[in-house]
Scaffold this motif. Structure first.
Motif, PDB file in Angstrom:
ATOM      1  N   SER A 154       8.347   2.573  -2.805  1.00 53.71           N
ATOM      2  CA  SER A 154       7.104   3.125  -3.330  1.00 53.71           C
ATOM      3  C   SER A 154       7.435   4.337  -4.189  1.00 53.71           C
ATOM      4  CB  SER A 154       6.179   3.552  -2.177  1.00 53.71           C
ATOM      5  OG  SER A 154       5.023   4.187  -2.683  1.00 53.71           O
ATOM      6  N   GLU A 155       6.674   4.506  -5.283  1.00 52.97           N
ATOM      7  CA  GLU A 155       6.798   5.703  -6.103  1.00 52.97           C
ATOM      8  C   GLU A 155       5.813   6.785  -5.643  1.00 52.97           C
ATOM      9  OE1 GLU A 155       9.246   5.926  -8.724  1.00 52.97           O
ATOM     10  OE2 GLU A 155       9.791   4.230  -7.428  1.00 52.97           O
ATOM     11  N   ASN A 156       5.077   6.479  -4.580  1.00 49.04           N
ATOM     12  CA  ASN A 156       4.130   7.418  -3.991  1.00 49.04           C
ATOM     13  C   ASN A 156       4.851   8.189  -2.888  1.00 49.04           C
ATOM     14  OD1 ASN A 156       2.156   8.590  -2.269  1.00 49.04           O
ATOM     15  ND2 ASN A 156       0.615   7.132  -2.976  1.00 49.04           N
ATOM     16  N   LEU A 157       5.111   9.473  -3.120  1.00 49.61           N
ATOM     17  CA  LEU A 157       5.878  10.270  -2.169  1.00 49.61           C
ATOM     18  C   LEU A 157       5.197  10.341  -0.816  1.00 49.61           C
ATOM     19  CD1 LEU A 157       8.321  12.085  -1.604  1.00 49.61           C
ATOM     20  CD2 LEU A 157       6.990  14.022  -2.483  1.00 49.61           C
ATOM     21  N   GLN A 158       3.880  10.386  -0.811  1.00 51.95           N
ATOM     22  CA  GLN A 158       3.162  10.432   0.465  1.00 51.95           C
ATOM     23  C   GLN A 158       3.453   9.180   1.296  1.00 51.95           C
ATOM     24  OE1 GLN A 158      -1.159   9.997   0.436  1.00 51.95           O
ATOM     25  NE2 GLN A 158      -1.347  11.654   1.934  1.00 51.95           N
ATOM     26  N   GLU A 159       3.438   7.999   0.657  1.00 45.38           N
ATOM     27  CA  GLU A 159       3.748   6.767   1.388  1.00 45.38           C
ATOM     28  C   GLU A 159       5.178   6.778   1.923  1.00 45.38           C
ATOM     29  OE1 GLU A 159       0.958   3.241  -0.427  1.00 45.38           O
ATOM     30  OE2 GLU A 159       2.881   3.622  -1.409  1.00 45.38           O
ATOM     31  N   VAL A 160       6.100   7.253   1.114  1.00 45.65           N
ATOM     32  CA  VAL A 160       7.503   7.304   1.538  1.00 45.65           C
ATOM     33  C   VAL A 160       7.661   8.216   2.748  1.00 45.65           C
ATOM     34  CG1 VAL A 160       9.815   8.088   0.884  1.00 45.65           C
ATOM     35  CG2 VAL A 160       8.454   6.720  -0.713  1.00 45.65           C
ATOM     36  N   MET A 161       7.059   9.389   2.698  1.00 44.53           N
ATOM     37  CA  MET A 161       7.198  10.330   3.808  1.00 44.53           C
ATOM     38  C   MET A 161       6.503   9.821   5.063  1.00 44.53           C
ATOM     39  SD  MET A 161       9.161  12.552   2.571  1.00 44.53           S
ATOM     40  CE  MET A 161       9.152  13.662   3.971  1.00 44.53           C
ATOM     41  N   ARG A 162       5.357   9.206   4.905  1.00 50.03           N
ATOM     42  CA  ARG A 162       4.653   8.654   6.075  1.00 50.03           C
ATOM     43  C   ARG A 162       5.462   7.519   6.689  1.00 50.03           C
ATOM     44  NH1 ARG A 162      -0.937   7.018   3.758  1.00 50.03           N
ATOM     45  NH2 ARG A 162      -1.371   6.296   5.881  1.00 50.03           N
ATOM     46  N   ALA A 163       6.027   6.654   5.861  1.00 51.52           N
ATOM     47  CA  ALA A 163       6.840   5.554   6.387  1.00 51.52           C
ATOM     48  C   ALA A 163       8.070   6.088   7.103  1.00 51.52           C
ATOM     49  CB  ALA A 163       7.257   4.621   5.245  1.00 51.52           C
ATOM     50  N   SER A 164       8.706   7.098   6.513  1.00 54.68           N
ATOM     51  CA  SER A 164       9.891   7.689   7.144  1.00 54.68           C
ATOM     52  C   SER A 164       9.559   8.248   8.512  1.00 54.68           C
ATOM     53  CB  SER A 164      10.453   8.788   6.234  1.00 54.68           C
ATOM     54  OG  SER A 164      11.587   9.394   6.816  1.00 54.68           O
ATOM     55  N   GLU A 165       8.350   8.775   8.659  1.00 50.28           N
ATOM     56  CA  GLU A 165       7.920   9.346   9.929  1.00 50.28           C
ATOM     57  C   GLU A 165       7.532   8.268  10.939  1.00 50.28           C
ATOM     58  OE1 GLU A 165       7.018  12.321  12.697  1.00 50.28           O
ATOM     59  OE2 GLU A 165       8.003  12.499  10.748  1.00 50.28           O
ATOM     60  N   LEU A 166       6.918   7.183  10.474  1.00 50.21           N
ATOM     61  CA  LEU A 166       6.305   6.205  11.381  1.00 50.21           C
ATOM     62  C   LEU A 166       7.204   5.015  11.714  1.00 50.21           C
ATOM     63  CD1 LEU A 166       2.721   6.152   9.816  1.00 50.21           C
ATOM     64  CD2 LEU A 166       3.412   7.253  11.960  1.00 50.21           C
ATOM     65  N   LEU A 167       8.168   4.694  10.853  1.00 51.35           N
ATOM     66  CA  LEU A 167       9.040   3.555  11.124  1.00 51.35           C
ATOM     67  C   LEU A 167       9.983   3.894  12.278  1.00 51.35           C
ATOM     68  CD1 LEU A 167       9.840   2.411   7.483  1.00 51.35           C
ATOM     69  CD2 LEU A 167       8.627   1.068   9.225  1.00 51.35           C
ATOM     70  N   LYS A 168      10.012   3.034  13.292  1.00 50.10           N
ATOM     71  CA  LYS A 168      10.792   3.291  14.503  1.00 50.10           C
ATOM     72  C   LYS A 168      12.142   2.578  14.413  1.00 50.10           C
ATOM     73  CE  LYS A 168       6.619   3.984  17.255  1.00 50.10           C
ATOM     74  NZ  LYS A 168       6.783   5.440  17.313  1.00 50.10           N
ATOM     75  N   PHE A 169      12.967   3.111  13.517  1.00 45.35           N
ATOM     76  CA  PHE A 169      14.296   2.552  13.271  1.00 45.35           C
ATOM     77  C   PHE A 169      15.299   3.698  13.129  1.00 45.35           C
ATOM     78  CE2 PHE A 169      11.275  -0.591  12.041  1.00 45.35           C
ATOM     79  CZ  PHE A 169      11.844  -1.817  12.376  1.00 45.35           C
TER      80      PHE A 169
END
Length: 474
Positions: A411-426
């Motif tokens: 994603s080029e949307n920084l908010q989506e990237v940061m939210r995914a980094s926080e929420l993905l359980k990997f």
């Protein structure tokens, strides 16, 4: 090289059990290996224990200087090593050379940590007392190495062990024992003392289980399948040794409506075809936002159609061979089962009619969470695609797996990237890039993808025990 490597010598096994070595690119037998038995394991452990007791007395920076002498040996022998590697495993020659170069970087980096065994001074609640926490080598260790990255993963288990003052016994995969034993020739030429590194080929049922159960091994590290990891974990419980596991993955890749689709396609394909898809960090499940699905699929199909499958030694080849017939059948059966369950075949889906073990680059669309291609780690050049329309929905779908090694967000949307980094359980999140596994990072999984980890300072410290000393001075 069809012998055992014990105490810096190639010796005959007491076993008569052998296995043919098949070139995956041709399907032809070109050598044999001999397996170790339980008594061979006991001999290797005894030699390792004897050598380790002397080695731990050597200052850690001096140990690192011994290890660094492997760097010019790897550099000077890289072409010969890479050629044997390709012949035994089917990986592209460029990838084999890349793995050797990364191993050199790993040795250099780990050697730089030799001055960082810091310990701690803790406060006491009693008068005239100091509390010292010190880190000491854990002792004799064992490493079980997979076939898909036998050089780099071997270094992950050998180098930190030797620098921290341990010894290590390596059980290579049956599929890549020759290249592992070839590395033993470099260990002989290096300044690493005899007995600190042993290599004993054999089956998991015999050698792996014996290493896990052996009372004189203090840590066992395995990189491999979830099944193998659980088996080692269970066997090690008999004497409560430390266990380090890096197991399978089922990595999600999320492509949002704000993704750069050309970039996403390039990185996903690059990651997926690495070693013909036989890498635990490869994207296995592709979630594409419904607004960009059609465009993404068109670009992905065009990219996959351009791939060349063939001779791993040919510079024009993009995908080499699958490791063996069993893995080839697993890939094909998973694809066919998914089609029967309702997935749509867009590209490929077939075993190629040629000598050796090759699978066509494959795309499956309209895949659902219950389909085999989503629930199982395919470990091949197959991209299953599912659409989504809500960000939190796709995060939940991505996390809905017993695996937890790697994940991707485009994603080029920084908010989506940061939210995914926080929420993905990997253990790893790769945003707008392919998997890297930096030598100074930490490669570790959640859930059934493992315990502990490798690389970086945290991986280095897996090979220490701690002692807390209470020192009174009144």
């Amino acid at each position: 090289m069809n012998q055992l490597f014990i105490n810096n010598e190639f010796i005959a096994s007491e076993s008569t059990e052998t296995m043919d070595v098949v070139n995956p690119a041709t399907g032809q037998v070109f050598d044999t290996i001999t397996f170790a038995n339980e008594n061979d394991v006991n001999i290797a452990v005894a030699k390792s224990q004897e050598a380790q007791l002397e080695w731990e007395k050597v200052p850690q920076p001096t140990r690192a200087e011994h290890v660094k002498m492997l760097i010019p040996l790897l550099e000077n022998n890289k072409n010969e090593l890479a050629e044997l590697y390709v012949k035994e495993q089917g990986k592209l020659l460029s990838s084999a050379l890349g793995e050797i170069h990364k191993s050199i970087k790993f040795i250099d980096y780990m050697s730089s940590l030799s001055m960082q065994n810091k310990g701690e001074v803790l406060q006491s609640n009693r008068d005239n007392e100091l509390i010292h926490l010190t880190k000491k080598p854990i002792g004799v260790t064992a490493g079980i190495v997979p076939w898909n990255a036998p050089i780099m993963v071997l270094m992950r288990k050998v180098i930190p062990a030797i620098i921290t003052g341990c010894s290590v016994i390596i059980k290579p995969s049956e599929e890549t024992s020759l290249i592992t034993l070839k590395l033993a020739e470099l260990f002989i030429q290096s300044a690493i003392p005899a007995g600190l590194i042993q290599i004993i080929p054999g089956t998991g049922e015999t050698v792996g289980t014996q290493l896990a159960k052996h009372p004189d091994i203090q840590l066992i590290s395995l990189t491999g399948s979830m099944r193998a990891g659980k088996s080692v974990y269970e066997a090690s419980a008999s004497n409560v040794k430390k266990v380090n596991l890096e197991l399978g993955g089922n990595a999600p890749a999320i492509v949002t409506a704000d993704a750069d689709l050309d970039k996403a396609v390039d990185y996903i394909v690059t990651a997926r075809i690495n070693n013909a898809g036989q890498v635990c960090t490869c994207p296995e499940r592709i979630f594409v936002h419904e607004q960009v699905h059609d465009e993404f699929l068109s670009k992905l199909k065009a990219k996959m159609e351009q791939l060349t499958v063939g001779d791993p030694f040919d510079e024009q080849t993009d995908l080499g061979a699958i490791i063996n017939q069993k893995q080839l059948d697993h890939i094909h059966n998973t694809v066919q089962q998914s089609i029967q369950e309702g997935a749509q075949l867009v590209l490929g889906g077939e075993i190629l009619n040629r000598d050796g073990y090759y699978y066509a680059p494959t795309i499956l669309d309209k895949v659902q969470p219950e389909h085999a291609a989503f629930t199982n780690e395919i470990f091949g050049p197959v991209l299953p695609i599912m659409t989504y329309d809500d960000f939190h929905e796709v995060i939940n779908l991505a996390n809905d797996t017993n695996a937890g090694l790697s994940s991707y967000i485009f994603s080029e949307n920084l908010q989506e990237v940061m939210r995914a980094s926080e929420l993905l359980k990997f253990g790893e999140v790769y945003a707008n890039c392919e998997a890297e596994e930096a030598v100074n990072g930490f490669h570790a999984g959640w859930r059934e993808s493992g315990l502990g980890g490798a690389d970086g300072v945290h991986g280095f410290e897996e090979y220490y025990n701690t002692t807390v000393s209470y020192i009174r001075y009144d």
